[in-house]
Design a protein around this motif. Structure first.
Motif, PDB file in Angstrom:
ATOM      1  N   THR A  34       9.561  32.282 -17.585  1.00  0.00           N
ATOM      2  CA  THR A  34       8.115  32.211 -17.735  1.00  0.00           C
ATOM      3  C   THR A  34       7.502  31.245 -16.734  1.00  0.00           C
ATOM      4  O   THR A  34       8.205  30.636 -15.925  1.00  0.00           O
ATOM      5  N   GLY A  35       6.179  31.125 -16.769  1.00  0.00           N
ATOM      6  CA  GLY A  35       5.464  30.248 -15.852  1.00  0.00           C
ATOM      7  C   GLY A  35       5.358  28.849 -16.415  1.00  0.00           C
ATOM      8  O   GLY A  35       6.353  28.244 -16.820  1.00  0.00           O
ATOM      9  N   ASP A  74       5.407  28.542 -11.987  1.00  0.00           N
ATOM     10  CA  ASP A  74       4.949  29.474 -10.939  1.00  0.00           C
ATOM     11  C   ASP A  74       5.516  29.136  -9.565  1.00  0.00           C
ATOM     12  O   ASP A  74       4.882  29.415  -8.536  1.00  0.00           O
ATOM     13  N   ASP A  75       6.690  28.566  -9.518  1.00  0.00           N
ATOM     14  CA  ASP A  75       7.339  28.210  -8.251  1.00  0.00           C
ATOM     15  C   ASP A  75       8.399  29.272  -7.958  1.00  0.00           C
ATOM     16  O   ASP A  75       9.385  29.397  -8.687  1.00  0.00           O
ATOM     17  N   GLY A  76       8.209  30.025  -6.874  1.00  0.00           N
ATOM     18  CA  GLY A  76       9.122  31.106  -6.537  1.00  0.00           C
ATOM     19  C   GLY A  76      10.538  30.650  -6.281  1.00  0.00           C
ATOM     20  O   GLY A  76      11.504  31.334  -6.657  1.00  0.00           O
ATOM     21  N   ALA A 119      12.133  29.878  -9.542  1.00  0.00           N
ATOM     22  CA  ALA A 119      12.369  31.117 -10.293  1.00  0.00           C
ATOM     23  C   ALA A 119      13.640  31.822  -9.828  1.00  0.00           C
ATOM     24  O   ALA A 119      14.472  32.236 -10.648  1.00  0.00           O
ATOM     25  N   VAL A 120      13.804  31.969  -8.526  1.00  0.00           N
ATOM     26  CA  VAL A 120      14.984  32.656  -7.994  1.00  0.00           C
ATOM     27  C   VAL A 120      16.255  31.862  -8.285  1.00  0.00           C
ATOM     28  O   VAL A 120      17.273  32.430  -8.683  1.00  0.00           O
ATOM     29  N   GLN A 121      16.174  30.544  -8.120  1.00  0.00           N
ATOM     30  CA  GLN A 121      17.359  29.731  -8.374  1.00  0.00           C
ATOM     31  C   GLN A 121      17.749  29.782  -9.850  1.00  0.00           C
ATOM     32  O   GLN A 121      18.935  29.882 -10.195  1.00  0.00           O
ATOM     33  N   ALA A 124      15.201  36.217  -0.637  1.00  0.00           N
ATOM     34  CA  ALA A 124      15.930  35.401  -1.605  1.00  0.00           C
ATOM     35  C   ALA A 124      16.221  36.205  -2.869  1.00  0.00           C
ATOM     36  O   ALA A 124      17.330  36.132  -3.426  1.00  0.00           O
ATOM     37  N   TYR A 125      15.246  36.967  -3.323  1.00  0.00           N
ATOM     38  CA  TYR A 125      15.452  37.773  -4.522  1.00  0.00           C
ATOM     39  C   TYR A 125      16.537  38.817  -4.283  1.00  0.00           C
ATOM     40  O   TYR A 125      17.433  39.009  -5.120  1.00  0.00           O
TER      41      TYR A 125
END
Length: 334
Positions: free
Chosen positions: A158-159, A208-210, A213-215, A243-244
């Motif tokens: 989530t954000g 909301d940090d991309g 989120a990916v890590q 990255a995704y």
């Protein structure tokens, strides 16, 4: 000459006020962060609406990155500047509710978009325009249920922890998978209801940090090889395409076979490409362009004393690998 001047003056008196001079307005559209491709589309809609309306300026301004208190400070500055209206997507609903009381006291029209205030603060704003956030969660969960009717283990991402919109989405997911009310947003973590159990360490908070989120997703997938479903309530998981892809490619076979599902909110262009390439199994898309576009018209109506509907929902696009070429129905950018 005097007769001509007198005639001109008479025409001016009889003409509608708008025919002589149209009052102009500056309305602020405040996103959660300006480094976010989702909000870029809202900005585009805001600018387009301002050009169409003619007497409106769209002041698109927000934190460079997702920073709750910076967003509050920006809104406080806009109030001090005396803008004609504010449309804000609150990152921290309680804090923004407190800040917006000063706007009401100053007579500045206020509305929310994308995310709303808490119910106890709803009277502060005239309306909310955007997604019915609970329904995003419902549709994300429905995709998971269709692929895994017997349930399984799940991780939710989530954000911001205090973002009302993401908490409503979490509740929509949990209620739908559990088949029962799981309590006030964000709902109670699943512990076997409907066959679903949330694993330890989740939900993952990303602010909301991309990159975060990916890590976070990478770590969870590596540590839980038997995970049934990973569901994210926001596009941040997929913003950074390379990255995704690197994180998910090792699980492509599991996604294809139905052993694993990765389901993410939003349908930005890079997300739709990832879905087409089999690197997600479902996307539930919002319409940020419409949010930004409608915000300007709504604020103008409020400023001119007109009644506005509350809330105003902009709809959803439900996309899977089966309907990926047709699901947006022309709304890829709006």
């Amino acid at each position: 000459m005097q007769k001509l001047l007198a005639a001109t003056a008479l025409v001016a008196l009889l003409a509608p006020a708008g025919a002589i001079a149209q009052e102009s307005y500056t309305f602020a559209l405040v996103p959660k962060a300006m480094n976010n491709p989702f909000f870029d589309l809202a900005r585009d809609g805001c600018m387009a609406a301002a050009e169409e309306l003619g007497n409106v300026t769209c002041n698109y301004i927000g934190p460079g990155e997702h920073t709750e208190m910076e967003q509050v400070q920006i809104v406080q500055d806009l109030i001090s500047q005396g803008v004609d209206g504010i449309a804000v997507a609150p990152s921290n609903a309680p804090a923004m509710g407190r800040a917006l009381r000063a706007a009401v006291d100053a007579g500045i029209p206020v509305m929310t978009w994308d995310s709303d205030l808490l119910p106890e603060d709803a009277a502060i704003r005239s309306t909310y325009v955007g997604t019915k956030n609970y329904d995003i969660g419902v549709e994300l969960a429905n995709i998971a249920k269709a692929r895994h009717p017997d349930g399984g283990t799940i991780c939710l991402q989530t954000g911001g922890a205090a973002a009302a919109n993401h908490n409503e989405r979490l509740k929509g997911i949990r209620d739908t998978l559990a088949g029962e009310d799981t309590g006030a947003p964000p709902g109670t973590p699943l512990a076997g209801q409907g066959g679903w159990t949330e694993i330890s360490g989740c939900p993952l908070i990303t602010d909301d940090d991309g990159n975060v989120a990916v890590q976070g997703m990478t770590d969870i997938l590596a540590a839980n090889p038997d995970l049934t479903a990973f569901i994210s309530t926001g596009a941040f998981t997929q913003w950074f395409d390379n990255a995704y892809r690197q994180a998910v490619q090792p699980y492509a076979e599991e996604l294809t076979s139905g052993e694993l599902s990765i389901i993410v909110a939003d349908t930005l262009p890079m997300q739709m490409a990832q879905l087409k390439d089999g690197l997600s199994v479902g996307q539930v898309g919002q319409r940020p362009y419409e949010m930004g576009h409608q915000a300007m018209s709504i604020l103008l109506d409020i400023a001119e004393g007109k009644e506005v509907q509350d809330p105003i929902y902009t709809g959803l696009d439900i996309c899977t690998q089966e309907n990926v070429d047709t699901c947006l129905g022309g709304s890829a950018t709006n």
